[in-house]
Design a protein around this motif. Sequence first.
Motif, PDB file in Angstrom:
ATOM      1  N   ALA A  14       0.797  -1.227   0.000  1.00 54.12           N
ATOM      2  CA  ALA A  14       0.000   0.000   0.000  1.00 54.12           C
ATOM      3  C   ALA A  14       0.827   1.274   0.000  1.00 54.12           C
ATOM      4  N   LEU A  15       1.996   1.246   0.667  1.00 59.28           N
ATOM      5  CA  LEU A  15       2.722   2.496   0.897  1.00 59.28           C
ATOM      6  C   LEU A  15       4.153   2.502   0.364  1.00 59.28           C
ATOM      7  N   THR A  16       4.591   1.426  -0.263  1.00 61.85           N
ATOM      8  CA  THR A  16       5.945   1.294  -0.805  1.00 61.85           C
ATOM      9  C   THR A  16       6.998   1.999   0.070  1.00 61.85           C
ATOM     10  N   PRO A  17       7.149   1.550   1.296  1.00 58.52           N
ATOM     11  CA  PRO A  17       8.070   2.226   2.217  1.00 58.52           C
ATOM     12  C   PRO A  17       9.531   2.045   1.852  1.00 58.52           C
ATOM     13  N   GLU A  18      10.314   3.039   2.227  1.00 61.03           N
ATOM     14  CA  GLU A  18      11.769   2.952   2.100  1.00 61.03           C
ATOM     15  C   GLU A  18      12.343   2.143   3.262  1.00 61.03           C
ATOM     16  N   ARG A  19      11.645   2.213   4.383  1.00 63.53           N
ATOM     17  CA  ARG A  19      12.054   1.472   5.571  1.00 63.53           C
ATOM     18  C   ARG A  19      10.812   1.093   6.344  1.00 63.53           C
ATOM     19  N   ILE A  20      10.800  -0.120   6.880  1.00 62.59           N
ATOM     20  CA  ILE A  20       9.671  -0.564   7.698  1.00 62.59           C
ATOM     21  C   ILE A  20      10.171  -1.537   8.757  1.00 62.59           C
ATOM     22  N   ALA A  21       9.623  -1.408   9.941  1.00 64.79           N
ATOM     23  CA  ALA A  21       9.873  -2.362  11.020  1.00 64.79           C
ATOM     24  C   ALA A  21       8.538  -2.646  11.685  1.00 64.79           C
ATOM     25  N   VAL A  22       8.220  -3.918  11.820  1.00 65.66           N
ATOM     26  CA  VAL A  22       7.012  -4.340  12.523  1.00 65.66           C
ATOM     27  C   VAL A  22       7.488  -5.047  13.786  1.00 65.66           C
ATOM     28  N   ILE A  23       7.164  -4.464  14.919  1.00 63.54           N
ATOM     29  CA  ILE A  23       7.660  -4.950  16.202  1.00 63.54           C
ATOM     30  C   ILE A  23       6.487  -5.516  16.999  1.00 63.54           C
ATOM     31  N   GLU A  26       1.073 -11.911  19.262  1.00 63.37           N
ATOM     32  CA  GLU A  26       0.684 -11.190  18.046  1.00 63.37           C
ATOM     33  C   GLU A  26      -0.650 -10.444  18.186  1.00 63.37           C
ATOM     34  N   SER A  27      -0.745  -9.648  19.244  1.00 69.76           N
ATOM     35  CA  SER A  27      -1.950  -8.853  19.450  1.00 69.76           C
ATOM     36  C   SER A  27      -1.637  -7.360  19.549  1.00 69.76           C
ATOM     37  N   HIS A  28      -0.405  -7.013  19.914  1.00 64.56           N
ATOM     38  CA  HIS A  28       0.021  -5.632  20.105  1.00 64.56           C
ATOM     39  C   HIS A  28       1.286  -5.388  19.274  1.00 64.56           C
ATOM     40  N   PHE A  29       1.265  -4.339  18.459  1.00 71.38           N
ATOM     41  CA  PHE A  29       2.390  -4.072  17.562  1.00 71.38           C
ATOM     42  C   PHE A  29       2.765  -2.598  17.552  1.00 71.38           C
ATOM     43  N   THR A  30       4.022  -2.351  17.188  1.00 71.08           N
ATOM     44  CA  THR A  30       4.492  -1.021  16.822  1.00 71.08           C
ATOM     45  C   THR A  30       4.973  -1.122  15.386  1.00 71.08           C
ATOM     46  N   VAL A  31       4.570  -0.162  14.565  1.00 63.12           N
ATOM     47  CA  VAL A  31       5.032  -0.091  13.182  1.00 63.12           C
ATOM     48  C   VAL A  31       5.830   1.188  13.028  1.00 63.12           C
ATOM     49  N   GLU A  32       7.063   1.045  12.577  1.00 63.84           N
ATOM     50  CA  GLU A  32       7.901   2.196  12.223  1.00 63.84           C
ATOM     51  C   GLU A  32       8.040   2.153  10.714  1.00 63.84           C
ATOM     52  N   ILE A  33       7.564   3.198  10.057  1.00 65.00           N
ATOM     53  CA  ILE A  33       7.509   3.175   8.595  1.00 65.00           C
ATOM     54  C   ILE A  33       7.909   4.535   8.029  1.00 65.00           C
ATOM     55  N   VAL A  34       8.725   4.484   6.989  1.00 66.06           N
ATOM     56  CA  VAL A  34       9.167   5.684   6.276  1.00 66.06           C
ATOM     57  C   VAL A  34       8.740   5.523   4.821  1.00 66.06           C
ATOM     58  N   SER A  35       7.919   6.443   4.346  1.00 67.37           N
ATOM     59  CA  SER A  35       7.403   6.356   2.984  1.00 67.37           C
ATOM     60  C   SER A  35       7.263   7.746   2.378  1.00 67.37           C
ATOM     61  N   ALA A  36       7.590   7.862   1.112  1.00 68.68           N
ATOM     62  CA  ALA A  36       7.414   9.120   0.394  1.00 68.68           C
ATOM     63  C   ALA A  36       5.941   9.511   0.336  1.00 68.68           C
ATOM     64  N   ARG A  37       5.057   8.560   0.470  1.00 66.28           N
ATOM     65  CA  ARG A  37       3.622   8.856   0.430  1.00 66.28           C
ATOM     66  C   ARG A  37       3.163   9.671   1.632  1.00 66.28           C
ATOM     67  N   PHE A  38       3.995   9.747   2.665  1.00 67.06           N
ATOM     68  CA  PHE A  38       3.652  10.531   3.845  1.00 67.06           C
ATOM     69  C   PHE A  38       4.049  12.005   3.714  1.00 67.06           C
ATOM     70  N   ALA A  39       4.812  12.335   2.693  1.00 63.70           N
ATOM     71  CA  ALA A  39       5.260  13.724   2.508  1.00 63.70           C
ATOM     72  C   ALA A  39       4.053  14.650   2.392  1.00 63.70           C
ATOM     73  N   GLY A  40       4.066  15.718   3.181  1.00 57.76           N
ATOM     74  CA  GLY A  40       2.989  16.694   3.141  1.00 57.76           C
ATOM     75  C   GLY A  40       1.722  16.270   3.867  1.00 57.76           C
ATOM     76  N   GLN A  41       1.708  15.104   4.465  1.00 60.11           N
ATOM     77  CA  GLN A  41       0.527  14.599   5.169  1.00 60.11           C
ATOM     78  C   GLN A  41       0.654  14.862   6.671  1.00 60.11           C
TER      79      GLN A  41
END
Length: 97
Positions: free
Chosen positions: A20-29, A46-61
């Motif tokens: 969905a977001l073609t990230p440059e970097r992603i970590a699912v913890i 597998e009920s609680h997660f942290t997602v660290e995501i870097v995507s150009a689609r977030f620019a300006g959002q």
Amino acid sequence: MTQQTQGPVATEIEARLRAALTPERIAVIDDSEKHRGHAGHDGSGESHFTVEIVSARFAGQSRVARQRMVNAALADLLREKVHALAIRARAPEEEAA
């Protein structure tokens, strides 16, 4: 960047966010163990997660818009399998900051 070992839910979260977001970097913890005994933790993990995501689609959002984008990609998982999701979403230019 991805976590070394992932369960099926974490793997599905990462696959959907990549699509969905073609990230440059992603970590699912998987934070589930930190929530043992809390609401939403059934002991199976597998009920609680942290997602660290870097995507150009977030620019300006806004932060809220970014979270909505992540939530939209994971909508049915959030309803059926994931009790809690912390999101750290950044655009590439924010990584150096």
